[in-house]
Design a protein around this motif. Structure first.
Motif, PDB file in Angstrom:
ATOM      1  N   VAL A   1      36.038  34.890  37.103  1.00 29.12           N
ATOM      2  CA  VAL A   1      36.220  35.756  35.884  1.00 29.12           C
ATOM      3  C   VAL A   1      35.165  37.084  36.157  1.00 29.12           C
ATOM      4  O   VAL A   1      35.440  38.246  35.656  1.00 29.12           O
ATOM      5  N   ALA A   2      34.014  36.777  36.896  1.00 28.46           N
ATOM      6  CA  ALA A   2      32.854  38.034  37.271  1.00 28.46           C
ATOM      7  C   ALA A   2      33.471  39.123  37.862  1.00 28.46           C
ATOM      8  O   ALA A   2      32.998  40.115  37.931  1.00 28.46           O
ATOM      9  N   ASP A   3      34.539  38.897  38.688  1.00 27.35           N
ATOM     10  CA  ASP A   3      35.128  39.818  39.790  1.00 27.35           C
ATOM     11  C   ASP A   3      36.425  40.306  38.883  1.00 27.35           C
ATOM     12  O   ASP A   3      36.914  41.215  39.813  1.00 27.35           O
ATOM     13  N   ILE A   4      36.500  40.041  38.036  1.00 25.86           N
ATOM     14  CA  ILE A   4      37.975  40.662  37.255  1.00 25.86           C
ATOM     15  C   ILE A   4      37.598  41.897  36.318  1.00 25.86           C
ATOM     16  O   ILE A   4      36.510  41.937  35.610  1.00 25.86           O
ATOM     17  N   ILE A   5      38.281  42.957  36.612  1.00 35.47           N
ATOM     18  CA  ILE A   5      38.209  44.027  35.651  1.00 35.47           C
ATOM     19  C   ILE A   5      39.554  44.032  34.649  1.00 35.47           C
ATOM     20  O   ILE A   5      40.553  44.292  35.060  1.00 35.47           O
ATOM     21  N   GLU A   6      39.297  43.985  33.300  1.00 39.11           N
ATOM     22  CA  GLU A   6      40.245  43.817  32.392  1.00 39.11           C
ATOM     23  C   GLU A   6      41.051  45.430  32.251  1.00 39.11           C
ATOM     24  O   GLU A   6      40.210  46.384  32.215  1.00 39.11           O
ATOM     25  N   LEU A   7      42.157  45.410  32.123  1.00 38.14           N
ATOM     26  CA  LEU A   7      42.836  46.745  31.923  1.00 38.14           C
ATOM     27  C   LEU A   7      43.545  46.796  30.430  1.00 38.14           C
ATOM     28  O   LEU A   7      43.768  45.925  29.931  1.00 38.14           O
ATOM     29  N   ASP A   8      43.383  48.060  29.934  1.00 39.00           N
ATOM     30  CA  ASP A   8      43.869  48.298  28.732  1.00 39.00           C
ATOM     31  C   ASP A   8      45.716  48.569  28.610  1.00 39.00           C
ATOM     32  O   ASP A   8      46.141  48.226  27.693  1.00 39.00           O
ATOM     33  N   MET A   9      46.070  48.871  29.791  1.00 41.44           N
ATOM     34  CA  MET A   9      47.495  49.165  29.853  1.00 41.44           C
ATOM     35  C   MET A   9      48.123  47.562  29.821  1.00 41.44           C
ATOM     36  O   MET A   9      47.638  46.573  29.957  1.00 41.44           O
TER      37      MET A   9
ATOM     38  N   ILE B   1      41.690  43.034  40.567  1.00 41.22           N
ATOM     39  CA  ILE B   1      41.107  41.956  41.231  1.00 41.22           C
ATOM     40  C   ILE B   1      40.744  42.462  42.550  1.00 41.22           C
ATOM     41  O   ILE B   1      41.598  43.247  43.015  1.00 41.22           O
ATOM     42  N   PRO B   2      39.500  42.129  43.170  1.00 35.38           N
ATOM     43  CA  PRO B   2      39.423  42.705  44.452  1.00 35.38           C
ATOM     44  C   PRO B   2      40.230  41.801  45.491  1.00 35.38           C
ATOM     45  O   PRO B   2      40.039  40.987  45.779  1.00 35.38           O
ATOM     46  N   TYR B   3      41.031  42.611  46.208  1.00 35.38           N
ATOM     47  CA  TYR B   3      41.863  42.275  47.270  1.00 35.38           C
ATOM     48  C   TYR B   3      42.694  43.399  48.025  1.00 35.38           C
ATOM     49  O   TYR B   3      42.689  44.375  47.473  1.00 35.38           O
ATOM     50  N   PRO B   4      42.706  43.161  49.381  1.00 37.85           N
ATOM     51  CA  PRO B   4      42.307  42.015  50.095  1.00 37.85           C
ATOM     52  C   PRO B   4      41.011  41.728  50.589  1.00 37.85           C
ATOM     53  O   PRO B   4      40.726  40.589  51.260  1.00 37.85           O
ATOM     54  N   ARG B   5      40.231  42.799  50.147  1.00 36.34           N
ATOM     55  CA  ARG B   5      38.729  42.524  50.428  1.00 36.34           C
ATOM     56  C   ARG B   5      37.801  43.248  49.506  1.00 36.34           C
ATOM     57  O   ARG B   5      38.425  43.966  48.559  1.00 36.34           O
ATOM     58  N   ASN B   6      36.732  43.158  49.296  1.00 33.93           N
ATOM     59  CA  ASN B   6      35.852  43.643  48.180  1.00 33.93           C
ATOM     60  C   ASN B   6      35.738  45.093  48.765  1.00 33.93           C
ATOM     61  O   ASN B   6      35.735  45.689  49.852  1.00 33.93           O
ATOM     62  N   GLY B   7      35.887  45.932  47.620  1.00 34.29           N
ATOM     63  CA  GLY B   7      36.041  47.226  47.717  1.00 34.29           C
ATOM     64  C   GLY B   7      37.262  47.802  47.437  1.00 34.29           C
ATOM     65  O   GLY B   7      37.546  49.011  47.168  1.00 34.29           O
ATOM     66  N   SER B   8      38.459  47.130  47.721  1.00 30.79           N
ATOM     67  CA  SER B   8      39.735  47.110  47.447  1.00 30.79           C
ATOM     68  C   SER B   8      40.239  46.609  46.281  1.00 30.79           C
ATOM     69  O   SER B   8      40.020  45.247  46.163  1.00 30.79           O
ATOM     70  N   TRP B   9      41.064  47.104  45.512  1.00 34.33           N
ATOM     71  CA  TRP B   9      41.574  46.516  44.242  1.00 34.33           C
ATOM     72  C   TRP B   9      42.911  46.441  44.031  1.00 34.33           C
ATOM     73  O   TRP B   9      43.636  47.400  44.609  1.00 34.33           O
ATOM     74  N   THR B  10      43.579  45.604  43.357  1.00 38.10           N
ATOM     75  CA  THR B  10      44.960  45.607  43.176  1.00 38.10           C
ATOM     76  C   THR B  10      45.198  44.916  41.682  1.00 38.10           C
ATOM     77  O   THR B  10      44.386  44.247  40.991  1.00 38.10           O
ATOM     78  N   ILE B  11      46.274  45.061  41.108  1.00 38.99           N
ATOM     79  CA  ILE B  11      46.646  44.886  39.758  1.00 38.99           C
ATOM     80  C   ILE B  11      47.353  43.506  40.056  1.00 38.99           C
ATOM     81  O   ILE B  11      48.131  42.973  40.634  1.00 38.99           O
TER      82      ILE B  11
END
Length: 211
Positions: free
Chosen positions: A177-185, A127-137
């Motif tokens: 949901v549109a901002d989420i990237i699903e992971l295979d791990m 998910i984008p956090y803490p801002r757009n362009g940064s990602w966290t699990i």
């Protein structure tokens, strides 16, 4: 000297932390047994108290009894008769003021987390956090409440964002949901990746599809 010290730490630190966590868990179980035995000793006749006290002080017996009770309860709860008694117990608890609020809240959380039919922590996502362009699990924990869903334009999901290196604390967030990237791990691999602050990669490197 520094190189050898770090090498030694890498060997002993995982073992020490594992032992610490297991010791903490076992002490909790032993504490539950000790509290129950103390209550029994207080109400039993004086003639039985010395024998019960000696039994209580046997090393490890508290842990074994608590684990056996939990296992036996699980067997009992897995059949139809056990489920009927548990439903009756829940109805009785629901009639006790204050207790019913705490019990029902804890039960809902535990059912969601530990039930095989629950959706909590079933999927690791970015998910984008803490801002757009940064990602966290983060981990999907379910769908927003009906009232919240009605006030949002897009489709959203509930996620839990754990902190590093202690994943038992974190933040509850509602994200599109549109901002989420699903992971295979797997969830376990994702937790390991979080606790290690990204230094331990997942076992596979299959790229995920971006929603």
């Amino acid at each position: 000297m520094k190189k050898y010290f770090i090498a030694g730490m890498l060997v002993w630190a995982p073992l020490a932390i594992t032992i610490w966590v297991m010791t903490w868990g076992l002490s909790v179980l032993d504490g539950v047994f000790g509290s129950v035995m103390a209550a029994l000793i207080a109400v039993l006749p004086s003639a039985l108290k010395p024998a019960l006290q000696a039994f209580r002080e046997l090393p490890g017996v508290g842990i074994l009894i608590v684990v056996a009770i939990i296992f036996t309860t699980g067997i009992f709860a897995a059949n139809f008769a056990g489920q009927w008694w548990i439903a009756l117990w829940d109805r009785l608890i629901a009639r006790i003021p204050i207790v019913k609020s705490i019990y029902s809240s804890v039960k809902q959380v535990s059912d969601t987390l530990f039930s095989s039919k629950g959706n909590a922590f079933r999927k690791a996502v970015l998910i984008p956090y803490p801002r757009n362009g940064s990602w966290t699990i983060a981990f999907i924990t379910g769908n927003p409440a009906q009232e919240i869903k009605g006030k949002l334009d897009k489709e959203h999901v509930n996620v839990f964002l754990p902190t590093t290196p202690n994943p038992t604390s974190g933040f509850f967030m509602i994200v599109p949901v549109a901002d989420i990237i699903e992971l295979d791990m797997s969830v376990e691999e994702a937790l390991t990746h979080i606790v290690s602050m990204g230094s331990v990669p997942p076992h596979h490197h299959v790229p995920s599809s971006v929603k």
